[in-house]
Write a protein that holds these residues in place. Structure first.
Motif, PDB file in Angstrom:
ATOM      1  N   GLN A  91     -68.809  34.411   0.172  1.00  0.00           N
ATOM      2  CA  GLN A  91     -69.808  33.183  -0.338  1.00  0.00           C
ATOM      3  C   GLN A  91     -68.559  32.473  -1.531  1.00  0.00           C
ATOM      4  O   GLN A  91     -68.892  31.334  -1.711  1.00  0.00           O
ATOM      5  CB  GLN A  91     -70.864  33.608  -1.445  1.00  0.00           C
ATOM      6  N   LYS A 108     -76.032  30.145  -3.890  1.00  0.00           N
ATOM      7  CA  LYS A 108     -76.667  31.385  -4.382  1.00  0.00           C
ATOM      8  C   LYS A 108     -78.404  30.732  -3.859  1.00  0.00           C
ATOM      9  O   LYS A 108     -78.870  31.782  -3.691  1.00  0.00           O
ATOM     10  CB  LYS A 108     -76.623  31.394  -5.932  1.00  0.00           C
ATOM     11  N   GLY A 111     -77.481  31.122   0.196  1.00  0.00           N
ATOM     12  CA  GLY A 111     -76.771  31.942   0.729  1.00  0.00           C
ATOM     13  C   GLY A 111     -75.579  31.952   1.465  1.00  0.00           C
ATOM     14  O   GLY A 111     -74.848  32.820   1.548  1.00  0.00           O
TER      15      GLY A 111
END
Length: 337
Positions: A223, A252, A255
């Motif tokens: 991420q 966030k 994802g």
């Protein structure tokens, strides 16, 4: 240049003494650019020998590497190999920027105007500079590792592999390549003048630990790479108007980068391949790391005879380096152990 993750990175201020006995895998190209940019005369002219060869980087390598060794740090330098194909556009743009800066520097000097900022922006690492850097480091007893591709990726691999304790670089890309520990400001510690301002600040080393950073942000390394791609990396421009904090929120929320791009109704070409460059970079385990005492005669010949360095200053630096790297038995055991 690297990716701009500064607003997200959890940094811990340290001193060079905290790195005693540690092996630091230094991104050589990053440090060479640093030396070529800041080690200059007031009008921006780099240090040069009588034949017109630039020697700013050699001065930086001699004196600042000696400083690190005196602190009990074991530096090794990792040099870039062939860049990933995605970097071709970035490399071309950087060359153009440096060419423009060089013209601005010449014009500013002719007009008697402040020229240093343009000179610094025009710094470039040539094949000869790399060759000379490797030669000097070899004479100094400092190991060099040739990366197959990105130096920071190789340095990160060496830290993950247990052959070094941290990556040394000003850029944050080593974190994207998975470096567990990353040290900034390694060779610019001390009182520094801000570019273009009559203001001085104290620059101190910073330690960044990847796991702590990811835990604090509540994201994974993949991420983090997605965030970097949204901001812009050496391999892509990123999305206009998206900075570190907004990229973090998007990743966030969704994802992954796919959901973020869908919300923005934007596309980044080849983002999967760019992710692979960071998550599965081209590295090698075919390297040997060995420190040895400096070959004083070779250093003097190389710097003084070939590049017009002051014999007195070089000998003083060599005396410091030799003492720190092992003339005394106790220090030698620590250095080579």
């Amino acid at each position: 240049m690297g990716v701009d993750l500064g607003d997200l990175v959890e940094k811990r201020e340290i001193s060079l003494k905290d790195l005693f006995g540690k092996t630091i895998a230094i991104d050589a190209h990053n440090i060479l650019y640093q030396f070529l940019s800041i080690i200059r005369q007031p009008d921006g002219t780099p240090l040069m020998d009588s034949k017109g060869n630039i020697t700013s980087h050699l001065s930086g390598l001699l004196y600042r590497t000696t400083n690190l060794v005196e602190e009990g740090i074991r530096p090794l330098f990792v040099f870039d190999g062939e860049p990933p194909e995605f970097k071709a556009t970035t490399i071309k743009e950087r060359r153009e920027i440096r060419s423009i800066a060089e013209k601005q520097w010449i014009e500013a000097k002719e007009k008697g105007e402040a020229a240093l900022k343009y000179a610094q922006a025009s710094a470039r690492v040539t094949g000869q500079i790399i060759e000379d850097a490797k030669a000097l480091l070899g004479h100094m007893g400092i190991p060099c590792v040739q990366a197959p591709s990105e130096g920071e990726a190789q340095a990160a691999f060496m830290v993950s592999n247990g052959d070094a304790d941290a990556v040394g670089s000003q850029d944050y890309d080593a974190l994207l390549f998975g470096a567990p520990r990353h040290v900034r400001n390694l060779t610019i510690t001390g009182r520094r003048k801000l570019p273009g301002k009559n203001v001085y600040i104290d620059v101190k080393p910073e330690m960044i630990e990847l796991k702590s950073m990811l835990d604090a942000l509540e994201i994974t390394r993949e991420q983090l790479v997605d965030i970097a791609i949204l901001i812009g990396t050496d391999y892509n421009e990123g999305i206009k108007g998206i900075g570190p904090k907004s990229a973090l929120k998007l990743i966030k929320k969704h994802g992954s980068i796919e959901g973020a791009l869908a919300e923005l109704d934007k596309d980044i070409e080849n983002f999967d391949a760019i992710k692979d460059v960071f998550l599965d970079p081209d590295t090698t385990s075919d390297y040997k790391i060995t420190w040895h005492e400096p070959k004083e005669v070779d250093v003097e010949r190389f710097l003084c005879d070939e590049h017009d360095f002051s014999e007195d200053r070089v000998r003083k630096a060599l005396a410091r380096l030799t003492e720190a790297s092992g003339k005394g038995q106790k220090t030698l055991d620590q250095w080579l152990g």
